[in-house]
Design an enzyme around this catalytic site. Structure first.
Site, PDB file in Angstrom:
ATOM      1  N   ASP A  60      91.475  -3.227 -10.634  1.00 26.39           N
ATOM      2  CA  ASP A  60      90.515  -3.576  -9.591  1.00 26.39           C
ATOM      3  C   ASP A  60      89.134  -3.039  -9.957  1.00 26.39           C
ATOM      4  O   ASP A  60      88.963  -2.343 -10.957  1.00 26.39           O
ATOM      5  CB  ASP A  60      90.971  -3.029  -8.224  1.00 26.39           C
ATOM      6  N   HIS A  78      93.610  -1.014 -18.850  1.00 25.06           N
ATOM      7  CA  HIS A  78      94.571  -2.117 -18.750  1.00 25.06           C
ATOM      8  C   HIS A  78      93.929  -3.437 -18.352  1.00 25.06           C
ATOM      9  O   HIS A  78      94.614  -4.354 -17.910  1.00 25.06           O
ATOM     10  CB  HIS A  78      95.687  -1.743 -17.767  1.00 25.06           C
ATOM     11  N   ALA A 107      94.901  10.676  -2.480  1.00 30.15           N
ATOM     12  CA  ALA A 107      93.635  10.789  -3.203  1.00 30.15           C
ATOM     13  C   ALA A 107      92.481  11.288  -2.341  1.00 30.15           C
ATOM     14  O   ALA A 107      91.719  12.169  -2.758  1.00 30.15           O
ATOM     15  CB  ALA A 107      93.277   9.439  -3.821  1.00 30.15           C
TER      16      ALA A 107
END
Length: 228
Positions: free
Chosen positions: A90, A105, A213
């Site tokens: 993203d 990736h 997070a």
């Protein structure tokens, strides 16, 4: 000179924005066997399924926003040099304001030719069977699939070798070669690992913060104030 914080991020940091982690408990990704939608073999067997799968993931980016952890990382650039190495495909780090992001990736909002992996373009729409590059080859998502080389790994290693602090957020540390990157940081560099289900324990060098997070970043920033 500004301290260099190298940040390794995985699916956990995007999960709080509503993007599902790569694989859930039953080993499926959004209901699909991973090899069906994230391998060259899967693409060869059913290209329409694979294109549709990533079209849905790309569309989802319009409905999600960076969360506070993304924003906190971007804000760190005011006082530190920050390099983000992410396994995520993203663009939430960039949308939060981070200026130095390496995608190991690949990226959902880029496409490439099936004939030339270096023929890459920014792309915000769906990809359809029959969409071709200028040389007449099918376009595919700019995603590193299972079994494919990770072209940015050498760049990531070089970045880790210059870290003053290593911060790891939301990754299981099980996917290689990304999981090996922490070992390239200089010896004795402080390591902070934020994850609700951490894959390592605290020691003299590693501080484990067993939180999601956003909460983990709050604690990290307090540690950072103590360090400097």
């Amino acid at each position: 000179m500004k301290k260099h914080i190298v940040v390794l991020t995985g699916a956990g940091i995007s999960a709080e924005s509503g993007i599902k982690t790569f694989r859930d408990a039953d080993g499926l990704w959004e209901g699909h066997d991973v090899m069906e939608v994230a391998s060259p073999q899967g693409f060869k067997a059913n290209p329409e399924l694979v294109l549709d799968f990533y079209n849905q993931r790309r569309r989802q980016l319009n409905d999600v926003k960076p969360n506070q952890a993304h924003k906190d990382l971007a804000d760190l650039e005011a006082d530190c040099k920050v390099s983000i190495i992410t396994q995520n495909v993203d663009d939430l780090h960039e949308r939060a304001g981070s200026s130095n992001v390496l995608h190991l990736h690949g990226e959902l909002r880029k496409i490439r030719s099936t004939e030339n992996e270096n023929d890459i373009k920014v792309w915000h729409d769906d990809i359809h069977l029959g969409d071709m590059c200028k040389k007449g080859y099918q376009l595919r998502p700019h995603i590193v699939w299972f079994g494919e080389a990770v072209p940015m790994i050498d760049n990531a290693v070089e970045i880790c070798e210059t870290a003053d602090i290593l911060l790891i957020i939301g990754t299981s540390m099980q996917v290689y070669p990304a999981a090996s990157l922490m070992h390239y940081a200089p010896e004795q560099v402080p390591v902070f690992y934020i994850d609700p289900k951490p894959a390592m324990d605290s020691n003299q060098q590693i501080t484990v913060i067993s939180e999601k997070a956003t909460d983990g970043m709050e604690q990290f920033l307090m540690h950072l104030d103590e360090l400097y």
